[in-house]
Design a protein around this motif. Sequence first.
Motif, PDB file in Angstrom:
ATOM      1  N   GLU A  93     -26.171  58.266 -52.744  1.00 26.72           N
ATOM      2  CA  GLU A  93     -25.413  57.511 -53.742  1.00 26.72           C
ATOM      3  C   GLU A  93     -23.988  57.257 -53.257  1.00 26.72           C
ATOM      4  O   GLU A  93     -23.471  56.133 -53.355  1.00 26.72           O
ATOM      5  CB  GLU A  93     -25.388  58.275 -55.068  1.00 26.72           C
ATOM      6  N   THR A  94     -23.357  58.284 -52.715  1.00 26.61           N
ATOM      7  CA  THR A  94     -21.999  58.139 -52.196  1.00 26.61           C
ATOM      8  C   THR A  94     -21.955  57.122 -51.067  1.00 26.61           C
ATOM      9  O   THR A  94     -21.058  56.274 -51.001  1.00 26.61           O
ATOM     10  CB  THR A  94     -21.475  59.497 -51.690  1.00 26.61           C
ATOM     11  N   GLN A 121     -29.856  61.761 -55.503  1.00 22.45           N
ATOM     12  CA  GLN A 121     -29.476  61.427 -56.873  1.00 22.45           C
ATOM     13  C   GLN A 121     -28.785  60.065 -56.930  1.00 22.45           C
ATOM     14  O   GLN A 121     -28.261  59.570 -55.940  1.00 22.45           O
ATOM     15  CB  GLN A 121     -28.559  62.508 -57.444  1.00 22.45           C
ATOM     16  N   GLY A 122     -28.795  59.473 -58.128  1.00 17.03           N
ATOM     17  CA  GLY A 122     -28.202  58.156 -58.305  1.00 17.03           C
ATOM     18  C   GLY A 122     -29.225  57.058 -58.087  1.00 17.03           C
ATOM     19  O   GLY A 122     -30.369  57.305 -57.701  1.00 17.03           O
ATOM     20  N   SER A 123     -28.805  55.824 -58.329  1.00 16.47           N
ATOM     21  CA  SER A 123     -29.748  54.705 -58.241  1.00 16.47           C
ATOM     22  C   SER A 123     -29.215  53.522 -57.440  1.00 16.47           C
ATOM     23  O   SER A 123     -29.894  52.502 -57.325  1.00 16.47           O
ATOM     24  CB  SER A 123     -30.104  54.226 -59.654  1.00 16.47           C
ATOM     25  N   SER A 124     -28.016  53.629 -56.893  1.00 13.29           N
ATOM     26  CA  SER A 124     -27.442  52.506 -56.144  1.00 13.29           C
ATOM     27  C   SER A 124     -28.213  52.294 -54.848  1.00 13.29           C
ATOM     28  O   SER A 124     -28.396  53.233 -54.074  1.00 13.29           O
ATOM     29  CB  SER A 124     -25.967  52.770 -55.834  1.00 13.29           C
TER      30      SER A 124
END
Length: 202
Positions: A93-94, A121-124
């Motif tokens: 994500e980062t 984690q995250g969805s970008s």
Amino acid sequence: MQIILEVLHLNALNLDLFELIGKGTLKHLKIDDVSVTHLDIGDSTDHLEIVDVSNFTIVWPKFYNFISRASNLRMLRFWGVVFDDEDEIVDSETIAVSFPLLRHLSLSYELRDGLLHYSLQGSSPLENVSVLELGWTVISEHFGPWVFGMIERCPNLKKLVIRGVLSEAKTREERQMLASFTSFIVCLMRKYVHVDVQFEYE
């Protein structure tokens, strides 16, 4: 006389302090097999296009702070890196949010228990990544899910390279792990038929 430094390669060095003072002309940073107590590359990273780090102990929050302004980054490689804090990990994500123009991503480090979720984690999406290289030094049950999760983040992926170290499987558990990984890769290739999958084992 003004010296414009665009490429910096630190190789096989043992340093107490390395400090780079510049005006943001650096485009290519490579660190390989370096031990340094204090690393400071200051304000020289705004125009970085390539960051290649291997065989290096990394303090991720601090290193990320160095390169986070490099919005034009095209290639990011962390290979055989060891994290100073055992609870640190590079999360996709980062990377996706910070480096939207990234095209080539290479990652190889130990996937410790309990950290796989945080790395994915995250969805970008990693929208522009077309080449993805993933590797291991000691294969674990986490590698397959990590590969799958990373591929899902790369909608325009064209090439996947799996690099690993294969030692002779001596226990039943090791043999089962290799068999499971082989089955996983077969399923992955069937699902992502448009991706050129290559393997390089030592």
